[in-house]
Design a protein around this motif. Structure first.
Motif, mmCIF file in Angstrom:
data_model
loop_
_atom_site.group_PDB
_atom_site.id
_atom_site.type_symbol
_atom_site.label_atom_id
_atom_site.label_comp_id
_atom_site.label_asym_id
_atom_site.label_seq_id
_atom_site.Cartn_x
_atom_site.Cartn_y
_atom_site.Cartn_z
ATOM 1 N N ILE A 111 0.806 -1.208 0.000
ATOM 2 C CA ILE A 111 0.000 0.000 0.000
ATOM 3 C C ILE A 111 0.850 1.273 0.000
ATOM 4 O O ILE A 111 0.566 2.225 -0.724
ATOM 5 N N TRP A 112 1.930 1.283 0.775
ATOM 6 C CA TRP A 112 2.762 2.492 0.827
ATOM 7 C C TRP A 112 3.552 2.671 -0.459
ATOM 8 O O TRP A 112 3.728 3.800 -0.930
ATOM 9 N N ASP A 113 4.011 1.589 -1.047
ATOM 10 C CA ASP A 113 4.724 1.689 -2.322
ATOM 11 C C ASP A 113 3.805 2.207 -3.424
ATOM 12 O O ASP A 113 4.219 2.987 -4.286
ATOM 13 N N ILE A 114 2.556 1.771 -3.408
ATOM 14 C CA ILE A 114 1.581 2.261 -4.392
ATOM 15 C C ILE A 114 1.362 3.756 -4.221
ATOM 16 O O ILE A 114 1.357 4.522 -5.193
ATOM 17 N N CYS A 115 1.206 4.195 -2.980
ATOM 18 C CA CYS A 115 0.983 5.620 -2.725
ATOM 19 C C CYS A 115 2.212 6.447 -3.111
ATOM 20 O O CYS A 115 2.079 7.566 -3.617
ATOM 21 N N ARG A 116 3.396 5.905 -2.871
ATOM 22 C CA ARG A 116 4.613 6.625 -3.287
ATOM 23 C C ARG A 116 4.682 6.723 -4.809
ATOM 24 O O ARG A 116 4.984 7.787 -5.362
ATOM 25 N N LYS A 117 4.418 5.622 -5.495
ATOM 26 C CA LYS A 117 4.517 5.596 -6.951
ATOM 27 C C LYS A 117 3.563 6.591 -7.595
ATOM 28 O O LYS A 117 3.920 7.306 -8.549
ATOM 29 N N HIS A 118 2.330 6.655 -7.086
ATOM 30 C CA HIS A 118 1.296 7.476 -7.720
ATOM 31 C C HIS A 118 1.101 8.833 -7.041
ATOM 32 O O HIS A 118 0.296 9.629 -7.527
ATOM 33 N N GLY A 119 1.803 9.081 -5.953
ATOM 34 C CA GLY A 119 1.659 10.360 -5.265
ATOM 35 C C GLY A 119 0.334 10.528 -4.563
ATOM 36 O O GLY A 119 -0.200 11.644 -4.476
ATOM 37 N N CYS A 120 -0.212 9.446 -4.027
ATOM 38 C CA CYS A 120 -1.507 9.515 -3.355
ATOM 39 C C CYS A 120 -1.360 10.214 -2.002
ATOM 40 O O CYS A 120 -0.436 9.932 -1.238
ATOM 41 N N THR A 121 -2.293 11.112 -1.730
ATOM 42 C CA THR A 121 -2.210 11.927 -0.516
ATOM 43 C C THR A 121 -3.195 11.513 0.564
ATOM 44 O O THR A 121 -3.085 11.946 1.708
ATOM 45 N N THR A 122 -4.189 10.706 0.203
ATOM 46 C CA THR A 122 -5.161 10.252 1.200
ATOM 47 C C THR A 122 -5.731 8.912 0.762
ATOM 48 O O THR A 122 -5.847 8.640 -0.435
ATOM 49 N N PHE A 123 -6.029 8.066 1.731
ATOM 50 C CA PHE A 123 -6.692 6.817 1.380
ATOM 51 C C PHE A 123 -7.665 6.410 2.471
ATOM 52 O O PHE A 123 -7.660 6.946 3.590
ATOM 53 N N SER A 124 -8.517 5.459 2.096
ATOM 54 C CA SER A 124 -9.575 5.000 2.988
ATOM 55 C C SER A 124 -9.273 3.606 3.496
ATOM 56 O O SER A 124 -8.814 2.741 2.739
ATOM 57 N N LEU A 125 -9.548 3.388 4.775
ATOM 58 C CA LEU A 125 -9.300 2.094 5.414
ATOM 59 C C LEU A 125 -10.489 1.707 6.280
ATOM 60 O O LEU A 125 -11.268 2.557 6.717
ATOM 61 N N LEU A 126 -10.605 0.432 6.551
ATOM 62 C CA LEU A 126 -11.470 -0.077 7.600
ATOM 63 C C LEU A 126 -10.581 -0.727 8.647
ATOM 64 O O LEU A 126 -9.437 -1.088 8.370
ATOM 65 N N GLY A 127 -11.133 -0.870 9.848
ATOM 66 C CA GLY A 127 -10.314 -1.276 10.985
ATOM 67 C C GLY A 127 -9.487 -2.521 10.763
ATOM 68 O O GLY A 127 -8.314 -2.585 11.109
ATOM 69 N N GLY A 128 -10.095 -3.561 10.155
ATOM 70 C CA GLY A 128 -9.359 -4.800 9.919
ATOM 71 C C GLY A 128 -8.183 -4.608 8.991
ATOM 72 O O GLY A 128 -7.136 -5.240 9.136
ATOM 73 N N MET A 129 -8.341 -3.698 8.011
ATOM 74 C CA MET A 129 -7.261 -3.408 7.077
ATOM 75 C C MET A 129 -6.111 -2.714 7.795
ATOM 76 O O MET A 129 -4.939 -2.998 7.553
ATOM 77 N N MET A 130 -6.467 -1.804 8.703
ATOM 78 C CA MET A 130 -5.442 -1.065 9.426
ATOM 79 C C MET A 130 -4.589 -1.996 10.283
ATOM 80 O O MET A 130 -3.360 -1.866 10.341
ATOM 81 N N MET A 131 -5.250 -2.967 10.909
ATOM 82 C CA MET A 131 -4.494 -3.916 11.721
ATOM 83 C C MET A 131 -3.541 -4.719 10.844
ATOM 84 O O MET A 131 -2.407 -5.011 11.231
ATOM 85 N N GLY A 132 -4.003 -5.076 9.630
ATOM 86 C CA GLY A 132 -3.152 -5.822 8.716
ATOM 87 C C GLY A 132 -1.930 -5.028 8.303
ATOM 88 O O GLY A 132 -0.810 -5.558 8.261
ATOM 89 N N ILE A 133 -2.110 -3.754 7.982
ATOM 90 C CA ILE A 133 -0.991 -2.895 7.589
ATOM 91 C C ILE A 133 -0.013 -2.737 8.752
ATOM 92 O O ILE A 133 1.208 -2.804 8.581
#
Length: 533
Positions: free
Chosen positions: A257-279
């Motif tokens: 997820i962080w590599d994708i945001c770096r590659k595309h210059g993403c400034t905000t993203f959406s998560l749900l709690g289970g996803m956050m624990m996974g990251i």
């Protein structure tokens, strides 16, 4: 700036955007190891009209249901344009549904036609075998996917790359017509189809601007399935309606997820709690905070990792609460106590914590979270389920089924799903805290904590099971993991059992499907290890 001829209706909004900026690259679909696909407003309209003609040629009329069974691909957007243009109803189905469950959704929704990607041919074929009246409107095939196996199935690319089609006749202009059916997760039983009108999606862009405060120079990101209301409300519709580019992964990836945001210059993203624990469970890296993301929109941030997540990745969390049926509250960054999901929008939403008799709970007292919009009738339409719809809105309040509390200052907190609280030796256990402790162990890649009836037989009491997935195909050392739990958790929060699994089953919203793990649990199974004193 061109004004849509029927404001709020998706196809008309896209027509207006395509007239003003046809070549704006508005959405990029990130496909993992395969090439990205970037689409423009012009392509959305052009290909959407081609698909609309295909559906009309098949006999689709207003109110007919088109099901989609696929991951996040541009064809989702083309299908949304096509169905909203001709007045058909889109039914996006989590592609992980299979067998009887998939067949149930198709049958329950009275689906007329289906589009699926070739990677889910087996699932779709089995479900369709028992539903001969459903037509295959097209098959999506991407690089790395299997060939299309039946010659009578139309390769959707042949339609989308074919001759141009004109504006559909008899376009839908009624904001109160049915636009979409989104099925609930079905975490406790058969899912229910929530019927959504065209008028529902227009406020998403206002929410993005006024509440989430998206900026013109932002770039949005999501890995959530577009079959889930969150991905549509927080990312897809705001991006398209506001002209803010977005990147959408074909599926959620916690490791990239962080590599994708770096590659595309993403400034905000959406998560749900289970996803956050996974990251958060990913190994710590020196460059974790070296990313362009300024804001994470989260629904269900685990209290145990909230501040650590912000500090580790250099982001701010804007917490919010809502459901596809309705209800909304939020907590902007730096406002209110950590762990709260916020307060409802003043003057626009009321939200209470109530007892079984609907009397309001005192601060600190746990009750059901209910909501309503002042001056409006509270309505939920579960497809074909009048009794369930009325029960959901009993007394004019939307009954969330979530249990929570408020503090002395009115900040709201989620505690557990109704009927899903875990009590052990008189203590209520928050699974999120147990999961957070396990996620920090280097051998654990994913975790889900749930309860089973206590071996003691005590009414309402649970024994804790921690289902764990080993990191990088390695092995779990049960004794070492139990030792880790004893060192990092209070006594009653230490799991009674470890259940070692290959993967944690998830819903479209990346929630853990603990009922499936529970169904597979046996204390005598070879993959289950009991706590020893």
């Amino acid at each position: 700036m061109t004004t849509a001829k029927a404001p709020g209706i998706f196809s008309f909004e896209m027509d207006a955007k395509a007239e003003d900026t046809p070549d704006l690259e508005i959405l990029t679909f990130e496909n993992g190891n395969f090439p990205d696909e970037t689409i423009t407003y012009g392509e959305i309209v052009s290909k959407g009209r081609k698909l609309a003609k295909q559906l009309q040629d098949m006999g689709f009329v207003q109110g007919d249901v088109l099901a989609l069974i696929m991951r996040n691909h541009p064809e989702f957007v083309y299908a949304l344009y096509a169905t909203t243009a001709i007045g058909a109803v889109l039914l996006p189905i989590d592609p992980r549904n299979k067998g009887n469950r998939l067949q149930y959704v198709l049958k329950d929704s009275k689906t007329k036609g289906v589009i699926f990607s070739s990677e889910f041919t087996e699932n779709a074929s089995r479900a369709l075998a028992g539903l001969p009246d459903i037509q295959v409107a097209g098959v999506v095939r991407k690089e790395g996917m299997p060939e299309i196996v039946k010659s009578q199935w139309t390769d959707l690319s042949a339609i989308l790359e074919g001759p141009e089609a004109g504006e559909p006749e008899n376009r839908c202009t009624d904001p109160n017509a049915i636009m979409e059916i989104i099925y609930t997760s079905g975490t406790t039983g058969d899912p229910k189809g929530v019927v959504l009108k065209h008028a529902r999606i227009a406020p998403y862009s206002m929410l993005a601007q006024l509440v989430f405060q998206y900026k013109p120079d932002d770039k949005l990101y999501t890995g959530l399935s577009l079959t889930h209301g969150n991905a549509q409300a927080v990312t897809l519709i705001p991006a398209l309606y506001l002209g803010i580019p977005a990147v959408i992964s074909c599926k959620f990836t916690k490791s990239r997820i962080w590599d994708i945001c770096r590659k595309h210059g993403c400034t905000t993203f959406s998560l749900l709690g289970g996803m956050m624990m996974g990251i958060y469970s990913e190994p710590v890296k020196e460059n974790d905070a070296d990313n362009p993301v300024r804001l994470v929109l989260s629904a269900g941030t685990p209290h145990a990792i909230w501040e650590s997540f912000e500090n580790r990745f250099g982001v701010l969390i804007h917490e919010w609460y809502g459901a596809v049926e309705g209800g909304f509250a939020h907590k902007p960054p730096g406002v209110g106590p950590i762990g709260s999901f916020g307060k409802p929008l003043e003057g626009m939403m009321e939200m209470l914590i109530v007892r079984e008799d609907d009397s309001e709970c005192e601060p600190g007292e746990v009750g059901e979270i209910v909501a309503r919009t002042p001056g409006q009738k509270t309505e939920v339409n579960y497809l074909g389920k009048k009794d369930a719809s009325e029960k959901k809105t009993r007394g004019g309040w939307l009954r969330s089924g979530d249990m929570g509390h408020k503090d002395e200052n009115g900040w709201l907190f989620f505690d557990y799903r109704k009927g899903g609280g875990l009590r052990r030796s008189g203590d209520f256990i928050q699974p999120g805290f147990v999961e957070a402790a396990l996620a920090l162990h280097p051998d654990v890649d994913d975790v889900c904590v749930y309860g089973i009836p206590a071996a003691s037989g005590a009414p309402g009491e649970s024994d804790l099971v921690a289902a764990v997935v080993a990191s990088d195909g390695g092995a779990i050392d049960p004794a070492g993991l139990f030792k880790h739990c004893r060192e990092n958790l209070e006594g009653n929060a230490v799991p009674s059992y470890l259940q070692v699994v290959d993967e944690i089953p998830k819903t479209a919203s990346e929630k853990n499907l603990d009922r499936l793990l529970r169904d597979d649990f046996s204390a005598d199974a070879a993959n289950v290890f009991a706590l020893t004193n």
